[in-house]
Write a protein that holds these residues in place. Sequence first.
Motif, PDB file in Angstrom:
ATOM      1  N   ASP A 245     -28.016  52.084  24.898  1.00 50.67           N
ATOM      2  CA  ASP A 245     -28.310  53.036  23.820  1.00 50.67           C
ATOM      3  C   ASP A 245     -28.326  52.349  22.458  1.00 50.67           C
ATOM      4  O   ASP A 245     -29.187  52.615  21.616  1.00 50.67           O
ATOM      5  CB  ASP A 245     -27.273  54.168  23.811  1.00 50.67           C
ATOM      6  CG  ASP A 245     -27.383  55.049  25.046  1.00 50.67           C
ATOM      7  OD1 ASP A 245     -28.439  54.988  25.728  1.00 50.67           O
ATOM      8  OD2 ASP A 245     -26.418  55.782  25.343  1.00 50.67           O
ATOM      9  N   LEU A 246     -27.375  51.465  22.262  1.00 47.04           N
ATOM     10  CA  LEU A 246     -27.269  50.725  21.012  1.00 47.04           C
ATOM     11  C   LEU A 246     -28.528  49.880  20.776  1.00 47.04           C
ATOM     12  O   LEU A 246     -29.108  49.881  19.684  1.00 47.04           O
ATOM     13  CB  LEU A 246     -26.030  49.822  21.088  1.00 47.04           C
ATOM     14  CG  LEU A 246     -25.371  49.326  19.809  1.00 47.04           C
ATOM     15  CD1 LEU A 246     -25.025  50.492  18.896  1.00 47.04           C
ATOM     16  CD2 LEU A 246     -24.090  48.557  20.174  1.00 47.04           C
ATOM     17  N   LEU A 247     -28.963  49.184  21.811  1.00 49.04           N
ATOM     18  CA  LEU A 247     -30.143  48.322  21.701  1.00 49.04           C
ATOM     19  C   LEU A 247     -31.393  49.149  21.429  1.00 49.04           C
ATOM     20  O   LEU A 247     -32.277  48.759  20.662  1.00 49.04           O
ATOM     21  CB  LEU A 247     -30.309  47.489  22.977  1.00 49.04           C
ATOM     22  CG  LEU A 247     -29.317  46.329  23.106  1.00 49.04           C
ATOM     23  CD1 LEU A 247     -29.188  45.868  24.542  1.00 49.04           C
ATOM     24  CD2 LEU A 247     -29.737  45.166  22.199  1.00 49.04           C
ATOM     25  N   LYS A 248     -31.457  50.321  22.076  1.00 49.61           N
ATOM     26  CA  LYS A 248     -32.583  51.229  21.854  1.00 49.61           C
ATOM     27  C   LYS A 248     -32.608  51.659  20.390  1.00 49.61           C
ATOM     28  O   LYS A 248     -33.650  51.616  19.734  1.00 49.61           O
ATOM     29  CB  LYS A 248     -32.441  52.448  22.779  1.00 49.61           C
ATOM     30  CG  LYS A 248     -33.708  53.252  22.934  1.00 49.61           C
ATOM     31  CD  LYS A 248     -33.498  54.442  23.857  1.00 49.61           C
ATOM     32  CE  LYS A 248     -33.536  54.047  25.330  1.00 49.61           C
ATOM     33  NZ  LYS A 248     -34.007  55.107  26.227  1.00 49.61           N
ATOM     34  N   ALA A 249     -31.432  52.039  19.869  1.00 51.20           N
ATOM     35  CA  ALA A 249     -31.333  52.485  18.476  1.00 51.20           C
ATOM     36  C   ALA A 249     -31.677  51.355  17.510  1.00 51.20           C
ATOM     37  O   ALA A 249     -32.203  51.595  16.420  1.00 51.20           O
ATOM     38  CB  ALA A 249     -29.923  53.008  18.198  1.00 51.20           C
ATOM     39  N   MET A 250     -31.384  50.129  17.884  1.00 58.39           N
ATOM     40  CA  MET A 250     -31.663  48.973  17.022  1.00 58.39           C
ATOM     41  C   MET A 250     -33.132  48.561  17.070  1.00 58.39           C
ATOM     42  O   MET A 250     -33.546  47.697  16.311  1.00 58.39           O
ATOM     43  CB  MET A 250     -30.821  47.775  17.483  1.00 58.39           C
ATOM     44  CG  MET A 250     -29.359  47.846  17.132  1.00 58.39           C
ATOM     45  SD  MET A 250     -28.589  46.330  17.785  1.00 58.39           S
ATOM     46  CE  MET A 250     -26.953  46.482  17.103  1.00 58.39           C
ATOM     47  N   GLY A 251     -33.896  49.135  17.999  1.00 59.38           N
ATOM     48  CA  GLY A 251     -35.321  48.813  18.078  1.00 59.38           C
ATOM     49  C   GLY A 251     -35.654  47.615  18.948  1.00 59.38           C
ATOM     50  O   GLY A 251     -36.732  47.035  18.831  1.00 59.38           O
ATOM     51  N   CYS A 252     -34.736  47.262  19.834  1.00 60.80           N
ATOM     52  CA  CYS A 252     -35.012  46.163  20.773  1.00 60.80           C
ATOM     53  C   CYS A 252     -36.176  46.567  21.682  1.00 60.80           C
ATOM     54  O   CYS A 252     -36.340  47.743  22.011  1.00 60.80           O
ATOM     55  CB  CYS A 252     -33.753  45.876  21.585  1.00 60.80           C
ATOM     56  SG  CYS A 252     -33.914  44.456  22.684  1.00 60.80           S
ATOM     57  N   ASP A 253     -37.010  45.596  22.057  1.00 62.51           N
ATOM     58  CA  ASP A 253     -38.226  45.925  22.811  1.00 62.51           C
ATOM     59  C   ASP A 253     -37.981  46.095  24.316  1.00 62.51           C
ATOM     60  O   ASP A 253     -38.324  47.123  24.884  1.00 62.51           O
ATOM     61  CB  ASP A 253     -39.275  44.827  22.593  1.00 62.51           C
ATOM     62  CG  ASP A 253     -39.585  44.656  21.119  1.00 62.51           C
ATOM     63  OD1 ASP A 253     -40.195  45.575  20.549  1.00 62.51           O
ATOM     64  OD2 ASP A 253     -39.188  43.623  20.533  1.00 62.51           O
ATOM     65  N   LEU A 254     -37.394  45.067  24.925  1.00 64.07           N
ATOM     66  CA  LEU A 254     -37.247  45.086  26.383  1.00 64.07           C
ATOM     67  C   LEU A 254     -35.790  44.908  26.789  1.00 64.07           C
ATOM     68  O   LEU A 254     -35.019  44.235  26.099  1.00 64.07           O
ATOM     69  CB  LEU A 254     -38.083  43.970  27.032  1.00 64.07           C
ATOM     70  CG  LEU A 254     -39.601  44.002  26.830  1.00 64.07           C
ATOM     71  CD1 LEU A 254     -40.257  42.805  27.507  1.00 64.07           C
ATOM     72  CD2 LEU A 254     -40.195  45.299  27.379  1.00 64.07           C
ATOM     73  N   ALA A 255     -35.436  45.528  27.911  1.00 64.62           N
ATOM     74  CA  ALA A 255     -34.060  45.492  28.378  1.00 64.62           C
ATOM     75  C   ALA A 255     -33.993  45.033  29.831  1.00 64.62           C
ATOM     76  O   ALA A 255     -34.802  45.425  30.669  1.00 64.62           O
ATOM     77  CB  ALA A 255     -33.436  46.878  28.245  1.00 64.62           C
TER      78      ALA A 255
END
Length: 291
Positions: A245-255
């Motif tokens: 969720d944190l990475l999504k909120a930060m605008g990271c592209d791929l997980a």
Amino acid sequence: EAAESSNEKLAVYSQQIDPYNERRISLLGELRHAIESDQLQLYFQPQISLKTNKVEGAEVLIRWIHPEYGFIPPDEFIPLAERTGVIHALTYWICRHAFQIKSSLTRQGFDIALSINISARNLQDAEFSQKIQLLADEENISLQDIVMELTETAVMTDPDHALKMMSELNEAGIRLSIDDFGTGYSSLSYLKRLPVNEIKIDRSFVMDMATSGDDQLLVRTTLSMGHNLSLVVVAEGIEDAPTLDLLKAMGCDLAQGYHIARPMPVDAFYKWLGDYVAVLPDIDTDSSGSA
Ligand code: C2E
Ligand code: MG
Ligand code: MG
Ligand code: MG
């Protein structure tokens, strides 16, 4: 007396064969045979888009199931392969098999990229790019959907040569990714001079970012610098929902990470792909589905 007893221990030790060393020597000799027999397997770990939830690709990870020792982690045998030069044959074997899977994925309607790990030593083969193109032709795949992951160290060992090799690969259509980003000494401004398309933030920073302010800051900074350079940013080692969720909120592209899926053999991977599409709705608003 203490010195005497430690000397004694030393003498005893030197007469014994270090079991780890013994295993290493035996593995060294067997790796070439393992490539030709059925002991090596490719595993696939999905990468999803944090913008659309779609599966964008998968990382190809090698596994060695040894008849005597069982599972041998790549961190143990890849360095051996690099030292002996077997890494050349190994990487071509991996690419050929990954390309076959890529072709079969396309036939099954899965339009995803495959990311392959490449060693520094592979770039020492002046014909690397030509050989990869030949393999792609043989398997009838387009290199547009192939990503090659190189570590910072691999690139920085001989930057001029790396630039030449990376340019050739890039011209062939291959996308280039910097793996384990943050663990080496390269600066993003240096990377700007290389034909790099993507960076993968090392899992050591991602794993604790939900609880460590330092790691979170590092990820945030890497993301913003990466995006300023128009790079795709991947986070690896995502083990829980808060981190995702944190990475999504930060605008990271791929997980990529255990929380999404563990690396799996090809059959399990096909099944996972089928199930994933069935479970998660396609939230990409561009596709109306009326084609
Ligand atoms: P890597 O390229 O950084 O690969 C990611 C590693 O992180 C993989 O370990 C993967 O299984 C693991 N991983 C993925 N998600 C998670 C997670 O959520 N938590 C944790 N703790 N780990 C996660 P693996 O498969 O053991 O590979 C280790 C390394 O061995 C790779 O690191 C890569 O450097 C090398 N390697 C693996 N396959 C190949 C290959 O085909 N060729 C080459 N040259 N190197 C390879
Ligand atoms: Mg990798
Ligand atoms: Mg990595
Ligand atoms: Mg690594």
